[in-house]
Design an enzyme around this catalytic site. Sequence first.
Site, PDB file in Angstrom:
ATOM      1  N   GLU A   1       0.094   8.514 -12.746  1.00 63.94           N
ATOM      2  CA  GLU A   1      -0.421   8.604 -14.123  1.00 63.94           C
ATOM      3  C   GLU A   1      -0.848  10.029 -14.465  1.00 63.94           C
ATOM      4  OE1 GLU A   1      -3.368   5.555 -14.723  1.00 63.94           O
ATOM      5  OE2 GLU A   1      -1.942   3.928 -14.373  1.00 63.94           O
TER       6      GLU A   1
ATOM      7  N   GLU B   1       2.581  -1.009 -10.799  1.00 67.02           N
ATOM      8  CA  GLU B   1       1.261  -1.634 -10.624  1.00 67.02           C
ATOM      9  C   GLU B   1       1.080  -2.728 -11.657  1.00 67.02           C
ATOM     10  OE1 GLU B   1      -2.107   0.951 -10.816  1.00 67.02           O
ATOM     11  OE2 GLU B   1      -1.390   2.299  -9.251  1.00 67.02           O
TER      12      GLU B   1
END
Length: 462
Positions: free
Chosen positions: A138, A285
């Site tokens: 991220e 995820e």
Amino acid sequence: MDDSKLTTAITLLLLLPTLWSISAEATGMVAELKKQQDLDDESFVGVNIGTDVSNLLSPADLVSFLQLQKITHIRLYDADNDILRALSGTKIRVIVSVPNNQLIAIGSSNTTAADWIARNVAAFYPETLITGVAVGDEVLTTVPSSAPLLLPAIQSLYSALVASNLHTKIKISAPHSASIILDPFPPSQAFFNQSLTWVMQPLLEFLSRTGSPLMMNLYPYSVFMQNKGVVPLESSLFKPLTPSKEMVDPNTLLHYTNVLDALIDAAYFSMRNLNTTDVKVLVTETGWPSKGNSKDSYATIDDADTYNSNLIKHVYDRSGTPLHPEMTSNVFIYELFNEDQRATPAAEANWGLFYGNKTAVYLLQVSGNGTFLGNDTTNQTYCVAMDGVETKTLQAALDWACGPGEANCSEIQPGQDCYEPNNVKSHASYAFDSYYQKEGKAEGSCDFKGIGMITTSDPTRR
């Protein structure tokens, strides 16, 4: 027949067993390669493995545990060489990661990138089945100052894979937060944050050119918590919906029965807006916390069990998404173990399927959906008290179980078979399990205000 022809014929006859052997061996190799390719193409559910865990298993014990649970795909947040070495010779496929704090060095130096691949990938492959490299985590949203180095890092690492002739076997990409997609509902109106176009456009071109996936971290739990009253809990948990609760995209008239499919399709529509239609989404995820603080009222064992159990069924159904029913995105559950060393908020430490001691936080209800996760031992489960709980708290739960809960506590009375060891934790575990069994192992019957846990170890056998 002249002598030369006779000699040739004899030679051919003598060679036939060898030729047959070579042919058989080649056929076997082709069959094995095809089998390997079929395995790589199958839909799968993997798990992320974080390491902020007290008394984390040794690499050898971790691999044994993964095999016991029939886990075939994992993602590491680094490239732990000890774990990679322990995975050697197994059929477990692994995505290794470049931590964010190494991004600057790798993105600034081809030599550093080549050294990273040599040490963490080429040194282990193919004995260890490394299938991908995740660059950062991220980065665009958590460390935006490093964003300019994301693509250079990916390209340098890819060049190193090419030099090692591994670029067709190992894919490389970067996991992104769902927050890089704006207006995800309805999916057809979704688009990447335009302030990131300068990096997303060339990244998608790279992914398209190399056949690599767009890695996305997608959490229906977060969507639900941010949109309570708008997004139904049922659709967040993959529960059946009445037609009136289904979300219909007004532009495509596609019907969405769960939030994850909508998020995945939002990513596909966002890629379309940047003229990319041939990159597949890999969900690196997703998950649901089993415990939190007072603000996390939906972070419960029941909801976490429901989400992950239904997620696994959904992937193995191979039903794809409304936009791409022909294409099922593979997913990695966050995560294998509760990371009890995580700081606040409380939910951050409670996303695991297991505690660090290998005890299941809850039992996934996935019978008949592949062989994933051997902890679905529904008929052999027990309820015990967690470690580290204050005696006062245990005693209160014990009193409730043996009183209003109507558990059969006769065997833990003085002089009876299960009185010893005479301590509150042992007696509480017996009482908890008595109640759990009496209730037919129903959802929530092993909670006891968060201090009960499901296990496969019989508390009466000590």
